[in-house]
Design an enzyme around this catalytic site. Structure first.
Site, PDB file in Angstrom:
ATOM      1  N   LYS A  77     131.455  75.835  19.576  1.00 21.31           N
ATOM      2  CA  LYS A  77     132.404  75.162  20.471  1.00 21.31           C
ATOM      3  C   LYS A  77     133.609  74.648  19.686  1.00 21.31           C
ATOM      4  O   LYS A  77     134.761  74.841  20.072  1.00 21.31           O
ATOM      5  CB  LYS A  77     131.712  73.995  21.186  1.00 21.31           C
ATOM      6  N   CYS A  98     140.820  67.879  23.998  1.00 18.80           N
ATOM      7  CA  CYS A  98     139.940  68.786  23.244  1.00 18.80           C
ATOM      8  C   CYS A  98     140.616  69.348  22.010  1.00 18.80           C
ATOM      9  O   CYS A  98     140.205  69.106  20.890  1.00 18.80           O
ATOM     10  CB  CYS A  98     139.520  69.942  24.140  1.00 18.80           C
TER      11      CYS A  98
HETATM   12  N1  SAJ Z   1     149.425  74.926  23.850  1.00 18.73           N
HETATM   13  C1  SAJ Z   1     150.519  75.392  23.127  1.00 18.73           C
HETATM   14  N2  SAJ Z   1     150.662  76.735  22.949  1.00 18.73           N
HETATM   15  C2  SAJ Z   1     149.765  77.627  23.458  1.00 18.73           C
HETATM   16  C3  SAJ Z   1     148.651  77.133  24.178  1.00 18.73           C
HETATM   17  C4  SAJ Z   1     148.503  75.779  24.368  1.00 18.73           C
HETATM   18  O1  SAJ Z   1     151.353  74.610  22.667  1.00 18.73           O
HETATM   19  O2  SAJ Z   1     149.953  78.842  23.297  1.00 18.73           O
HETATM   20  C5  SAJ Z   1     149.261  73.487  24.038  1.00 18.73           C
HETATM   21  C6  SAJ Z   1     149.218  73.102  25.509  1.00 18.73           C
HETATM   22  O3  SAJ Z   1     150.529  72.859  25.994  1.00 18.73           O
HETATM   23  C7  SAJ Z   1     148.389  71.819  25.469  1.00 18.73           C
HETATM   24  C8  SAJ Z   1     147.439  72.071  24.318  1.00 18.73           C
HETATM   25  O4  SAJ Z   1     147.997  73.114  23.534  1.00 18.73           O
HETATM   26  O5  SAJ Z   1     149.202  70.704  25.160  1.00 18.73           O
HETATM   27  C9  SAJ Z   1     146.038  72.455  24.774  1.00 18.73           C
HETATM   28  O6  SAJ Z   1     146.161  73.438  25.789  1.00 18.73           O
HETATM   29  P1  SAJ Z   1     144.993  74.552  25.933  1.00 18.73           P
HETATM   30  O7  SAJ Z   1     145.254  75.336  27.155  1.00 18.73           O
HETATM   31  O8  SAJ Z   1     144.887  75.311  24.672  1.00 18.73           O
HETATM   32  O9  SAJ Z   1     143.692  73.657  25.951  1.00 18.73           O
HETATM   33  P2  SAJ Z   1     142.788  72.932  27.052  1.00 18.73           P
HETATM   34  O10 SAJ Z   1     142.385  71.678  26.394  1.00 18.73           O
HETATM   35  O11 SAJ Z   1     143.364  72.834  28.403  1.00 18.73           O
HETATM   36  O12 SAJ Z   1     141.532  73.948  27.127  1.00 18.73           O
HETATM   37  C10 SAJ Z   1     140.909  74.328  25.940  1.00 18.73           C
HETATM   38  C11 SAJ Z   1     140.318  75.704  26.173  1.00 18.73           C
HETATM   39  N3  SAJ Z   1     139.811  76.204  24.921  1.00 18.73           N
HETATM   40  C12 SAJ Z   1     140.293  77.390  24.486  1.00 18.73           C
HETATM   41  O13 SAJ Z   1     141.143  78.010  25.099  1.00 18.73           O
HETATM   42  C13 SAJ Z   1     139.703  77.902  23.217  1.00 18.73           C
HETATM   43  C14 SAJ Z   1     139.176  75.596  27.162  1.00 18.73           C
HETATM   44  O14 SAJ Z   1     138.519  76.852  27.282  1.00 18.73           O
HETATM   45  C15 SAJ Z   1     138.180  74.569  26.683  1.00 18.73           C
HETATM   46  O15 SAJ Z   1     137.076  74.470  27.565  1.00 18.73           O
HETATM   47  C16 SAJ Z   1     138.882  73.225  26.575  1.00 18.73           C
HETATM   48  O16 SAJ Z   1     139.922  73.364  25.585  1.00 18.73           O
HETATM   49  C17 SAJ Z   1     137.872  72.187  26.165  1.00 18.73           C
HETATM   50  O17 SAJ Z   1     137.572  71.370  27.061  1.00 18.73           O
HETATM   51  O18 SAJ Z   1     137.346  72.289  25.065  1.00 18.73           O
END
Ligand code: SAJ
Length: 415
Positions: A204, A258
């Site tokens: 995870k 996360c």
């Molecule tokens: N972000 C970027 N660039 C990107 C992707 C995201 O700057 O290309 C930023 C987003 O704007 C945000 C942050 O990163 O501020 C997190 O966004 P995210 O979509 O990566 O993360 P979460 O927290 O919404 O969801 C993630 C997911 N994990 C992965 O994609 C590996 C989700 O599947 C998990 O279940 C979740 O974390 C969690 O709860 O762990």
């Protein structure tokens, strides 16, 4: 009918409780937050998620799901409470400890205990299993089953992903992992990968750390492109045409409960120093400062400028503002004494306040897009332009089209 007690009714606990309650289990949902309990007992979920309201009202009205702050004896206990970051970037596990203290007196032979909360390696066995064993005199794996099953759902797609995303399940022994899999198969159509507790805990953390490191790479590449006078977005678009390249998007920072947190958990007790993982965290955490510098560069000739910040949530189309990059930016603006108004029609409240659009843009000198909510695609830039003092747009997400903004005599900038 088998009964399940779900400890923690947040973004994961509540949808999980509803899915189990609508697939053959009687579920008792427990939370320590009185407002959450009252809101749920009035029949309304406290979380904005597609399909959740319908699912909740169905199981709640049929009394397959009841809500309280007290544990009820059950066959299965699921712990899905927050595991935030504590001091010195170490995990804060007091909510897990509290949940174990609440359930340990109820645990009996053949029960199944599952930790879902993302936790440092060793937590399930040492914090959950050992505490229950010491109190009950039972032995995890022999007298009751102990498993770890983290969620992988994306806010905004919770219900769909709970049903369709493959999951890893760790067990203190294979039988425990199998018992947990049987439970999740009551609503999940996906595949399950069974392993030991520590492997599942690190899987995870690895998923989210991988994402954080890759976003840091993208943010660093963005700075290199800026110094070279080329578009990071063109570079990403073409580089990602390679069958084995997937560069993520640069942005104003990494938020949520996360991605900014899990990398610290994987480092906890990892025994490494001077890591790529920690450096990546520092790169991402420094992005709001980069946004501030870019904004000040645009506004350098304007006395007492006003900034309109579009977006308070931690990412697009979610109402969650936890660890939001906009929060970090507002902290910097406050310290520097720069006037800023935040407009976000999606966010569910924000500690720096939220304004309606007209108030937020009135006499503003810069529109600063921090979050690409779909609703921002409908902004009326003709009206906004009339209300602003200076028509500048800093788009940190490559969300708007430069030519579109220039029609309303905006100067369009990217990070
Ligand atoms: N972000 C970027 N660039 C990107 C992707 C995201 O700057 O290309 C930023 C987003 O704007 C945000 C942050 O990163 O501020 C997190 O966004 P995210 O979509 O990566 O993360 P979460 O927290 O919404 O969801 C993630 C997911 N994990 C992965 O994609 C590996 C989700 O599947 C998990 O279940 C979740 O974390 C969690 O709860 O762990």
């Amino acid at each position: 009918m088998k009964t399940v007690c779900v400890m923690g009714l947040g973004y994961i606990g509540l949808p999980t409780a509803c899915m189990l309650a609508s697939n053959g289990y009687r579920v008792h949902g427990v939370d320590v937050n009185k407002d959450i309990i009252n809101k749920l007992n009035s029949g309304i979920p406290h979380i904005e998620e597609p399909e959740l309201e319908g699912l909740f009202s169905k199981v709640f009205s049929k009394e397959r799901l009841e809500i309280s702050n007290k544990v009820k004896k059950a066959d299965v206990y699921i712990i899905s409470v927050p595991t935030p970051l504590g001091n010195k970037n170490m995990s804060e596990l007091k909510y897990v400890e509290n949940a174990v203290d609440m359930i340990k007196e109820h645990i009996c032979r053949d029960n199944l205990v599952i930790l879902e909360s993302t936790s440092p390696p060793g937590t399930t066995e040492n914090l959950v299993g050992k505490k229950i064993d010491q109190y009950s005199g039972l032995a995890a794996g022999e007298d009751y089953f102990l498993a770890f099953c983290p969620e992988r759902v994306l806010p905004g797609r919770l219900i769909y992903e709970l049903v369709n995303n493959d999951r890893v399940i760790g067990g203190i022994n294979p039988e425990s992992a199998e018992k947990a899999m049987d439970l999740y198969k009551s609503f999940s159509k996906a595949s399950f990968y069974l392993t030991d507790l520590k492997t599942a805990e690190i899987v995870k953390l690895a998923e989210n750390t991988y994402r954080d490191v890759n976003i840091a790479f993208s943010n660093e590449l963005s700075k290199i492109c800026k110094n070279q006078g080329i578009s990071i977005w063109d570079v990403i678009e073409v580089a990602n045409k390679h069958p084995r390249v997937n560069i993520l998007n640069p942005g104003p920072g990494v938020g949520g409960h996360c991605i900014p947190i899990d990398p610290w958990f994987i480092l906890e007790g990892g025994g490494l120093k001077d890591t790529l993982i920690e450096k990546s965290r520092r790169v991402n955490d420094a992005m709001p400062e980069k946004v501030f510098e870019a904004a000040m560069d645009i506004l350098k000739d304007i006395k007492d400028p006003k900034i309109t910040v579009l977006g308070a949530s931690y990412k697009e189309n979610v109402d969650d503002t936890r660890e939001s990059p906009t929060g970090a930016l507002m902290e910097i603006l406050k310290i520097k004494g720069i006037h800023a108004s935040v407009h976000d029609p999606v966010a569910g409240g924000f500690k720096y306040g939220l304004e309606d659009l007209e108030t937020a843009v009135k006499k503003s000198d810069l529109l600063l897009l921090m979050v690409g909510h779909n609703i921002f695609k409908e902004l009326d830039f003709g009206n906004i332009a009339r209300l602003m003092n200076n028509r500048n747009m800093l788009d940190t997400r490559n969300f708007f089209h430069k030519k579109e903004l220039e029609k309303y005599s905006f100067k369009y900038f990217q990070l």
